[in-house]
Structures are given as C-alpha cells and as structure tokens.
Write an enzyme that holds these catalytic residues in place. Structure first.
Site, PDB file in Angstrom:
ATOM      1  N   GLN A 111       0.839  -1.187   0.000  1.00 16.93           N
ATOM      2  CA  GLN A 111       0.000   0.000   0.000  1.00 16.93           C
ATOM      3  C   GLN A 111       0.887   1.255   0.000  1.00 16.93           C
ATOM      4  O   GLN A 111       2.096   1.177   0.211  1.00 16.93           O
ATOM      5  CB  GLN A 111      -0.926  -0.070   1.226  1.00 16.93           C
ATOM      6  CG  GLN A 111      -1.962   1.001   1.328  1.00 16.93           C
ATOM      7  CD  GLN A 111      -1.538   2.113   2.257  1.00 16.93           C
ATOM      8  OE1 GLN A 111      -0.562   2.002   3.003  1.00 16.93           O
ATOM      9  NE2 GLN A 111      -2.272   3.217   2.229  1.00 16.93           N
ATOM     10  N   ILE A 113       1.932   3.736   1.769  1.00 16.95           N
ATOM     11  CA  ILE A 113       2.893   4.213   2.769  1.00 16.95           C
ATOM     12  C   ILE A 113       3.876   3.130   3.221  1.00 16.95           C
ATOM     13  O   ILE A 113       4.643   3.347   4.159  1.00 16.95           O
ATOM     14  CB  ILE A 113       2.172   4.793   4.003  1.00 16.95           C
ATOM     15  CG1 ILE A 113       1.357   3.696   4.719  1.00 16.95           C
ATOM     16  CG2 ILE A 113       1.278   5.960   3.610  1.00 16.95           C
ATOM     17  CD1 ILE A 113       0.871   4.105   6.097  1.00 16.95           C
ATOM     18  N   LYS A 114       3.869   1.975   2.576  1.00 20.27           N
ATOM     19  CA  LYS A 114       4.748   0.882   2.995  1.00 20.27           C
ATOM     20  C   LYS A 114       6.163   1.063   2.441  1.00 20.27           C
ATOM     21  O   LYS A 114       6.428   1.905   1.588  1.00 20.27           O
ATOM     22  CB  LYS A 114       4.171  -0.462   2.547  1.00 20.27           C
ATOM     23  CG  LYS A 114       2.786  -0.746   3.108  1.00 20.27           C
ATOM     24  CD  LYS A 114       2.753  -0.696   4.628  1.00 20.27           C
ATOM     25  CE  LYS A 114       1.446  -1.167   5.222  1.00 20.27           C
ATOM     26  NZ  LYS A 114       0.328  -0.260   4.995  1.00 20.27           N
ATOM     27  N   HIS A 115       7.101   0.241   2.949  1.00 17.85           N
ATOM     28  CA  HIS A 115       8.502   0.341   2.533  1.00 17.85           C
ATOM     29  C   HIS A 115       8.644   0.232   1.021  1.00 17.85           C
ATOM     30  O   HIS A 115       9.393   0.964   0.391  1.00 17.85           O
ATOM     31  CB  HIS A 115       9.343  -0.775   3.181  1.00 17.85           C
ATOM     32  CG  HIS A 115       9.296  -0.758   4.669  1.00 17.85           C
ATOM     33  ND1 HIS A 115       8.500  -1.636   5.374  1.00 17.85           N
ATOM     34  CD2 HIS A 115       9.893   0.030   5.580  1.00 17.85           C
ATOM     35  CE1 HIS A 115       8.641  -1.392   6.666  1.00 17.85           C
ATOM     36  NE2 HIS A 115       9.469  -0.391   6.818  1.00 17.85           N
ATOM     37  N   LEU A 116       7.949  -0.741   0.467  1.00 15.82           N
ATOM     38  CA  LEU A 116       7.876  -0.897  -0.979  1.00 15.82           C
ATOM     39  C   LEU A 116       6.419  -0.710  -1.363  1.00 15.82           C
ATOM     40  O   LEU A 116       5.541  -1.317  -0.757  1.00 15.82           O
ATOM     41  CB  LEU A 116       8.361  -2.282  -1.397  1.00 15.82           C
ATOM     42  CG  LEU A 116       8.360  -2.612  -2.889  1.00 15.82           C
ATOM     43  CD1 LEU A 116       9.493  -3.577  -3.211  1.00 15.82           C
ATOM     44  CD2 LEU A 116       7.038  -3.224  -3.336  1.00 15.82           C
TER      45      LEU A 116
END
Length: 204
Positions: A111, A113-116
């Site tokens: 999603q 705002i995730k790291h990837l």
C-alpha cells in the site's frame, strides 16, 4: 475457516488483519500483547487455544518480528495454522531467516505508505504448493489461469473466488522499487533511530 471456528489474534493492528476471518464467521479471540514490543504474547496465546482454534494470526508490530519460534511451536503442537501479518516487516529477519519463510501464510502490503509500494496491493507467501495453487485460483474468480486447456469455458470452478490479482502497471512500479529496496530499508531504519534519539526523554 468456518462459522464457529476460533482464530487467536491481536487487536493491535489494522482492521484488514482480522476482518476476513470475521467475515467467514470465525470467533476472534484476542490475545494480550507484550507492552515492550506491541507483539502478541505467546504465553497468552497458549492459554487461549481450544479445540476450536484453527489459526493464530500474529502481527509484526511496526515491523518488529514477533516471537515466531514460540508461536510456531504452539501451532505445531496443536496442529493449527500460523498467519503472519507482515505489512510493515518487508526485509526483517527472525533468527537469520527473512520474514516470509517461516509460517504457513505470510501477508505483505504494498500500500502507498509501505517500505515498498505498488500504489496498492500486496503479496502472500505460503509453504504449501497446494495452498499456493488454491490462492492462484481464488485471486481470479476460482479459475486456474495457468491451466489454459482447450478453452477457459471448459474449466470447472470448484470454489468461488474473487478478482484480486495485481495489474501490470502496479507490478511495474513494485519491480522498479525492488531495485533500490536495500536503500529504502536503510532509510527507514535511519528514520527510526532518529526518532528514538529525539523522543526518548518524552512521556505521554
């Protein structure tokens, strides 16, 4: 998971972790968390296992791996499945093994705002090829897209599925980000250390 089954889980998570089990009619049994980590407490999980328990769902709170070894030992003893919510744990490790290699099912989020990120979507890792085959069918209405056959219309749909596959555009974004994933993870860790240093003397 069927109505009446029990799933031991954590309340310290996004609604998306627990809603699928609730929607299938399972009783959610909330285990305590370790106040030092925010992760599920294996001792409380042990106390809450019954003959109706079908799965333990555990979240890697803020990307910190929970005690996978202790939870896995309980699950194996009682022949129940472990589902890891690894939404924030991409790249994390437990006892030398990458998150995604330990449990029956491990769910990653891509999603925004995730790291990837792939803008939205995610991935699931599982140990069993039978489970992987079922997942591939469920993500495309119940059809096995790998089995082309003479005609898709001749395929039997043994289980109703959904339309949950990632499209090529989202996948392309993720594949490009994978090229710099090590840099992205280092930056997140650096940001975390910065916050640790600057808020360590503050109290709520």
């Amino acid at each position: 998971i069927k109505p009446g089954d029990e799933v031991i889980t954590s309340a310290m998570t996004c609604m998306a972790t627990n809603e699928p089990f609730y929607n299938d009619g399972a009783k959610l049994v909330f285990a305590d968390i370790d106040p030092q980590t925010g992760n599920i407490d294996p001792q409380d999980v042990k106390r809450k296992i019954t003959d109706r328990t079908k799965a333990i769902v555990a979240v890697h709170w803020a990307g910190q791996p929970f005690n996978i070894s202790a939870i896995s030992k309980l699950a194996q003893k009682h022949d129940i499945k472990v589902v890891e919510d690894a939404a924030h744990a991409l790249g994390a490790t437990h006892k030398g093994g990458k998150i995604g290699t330990h449990s029956d099912f491990v769910c990653f989020s891509f999603q925004a705002i995730k790291h990837l990120t792939t803008a939205d979507g995610g991935a699931i890792a599982c140990k069993s090829e039978d489970d992987a085959s079922r997942i591939r069918k469920l993500r495309w209405f119940g059809l096995d897209r790998k089995n082309k056959g003479p005609s898709r219309w001749q395929q039997d749909i043994s289980e109703s599925g959904f339309k949950m596959h990632m499209n090529n555009l989202n996948a392309a974004i993720g594949l490009e980000q994978m090229k710099s994933i090590s840099t992205l993870l280092r930056k997140h860790k650096s940001n975390g250390r910065f916050h640790d240093r600057h808020i360590s003397n503050h109290r709520v």
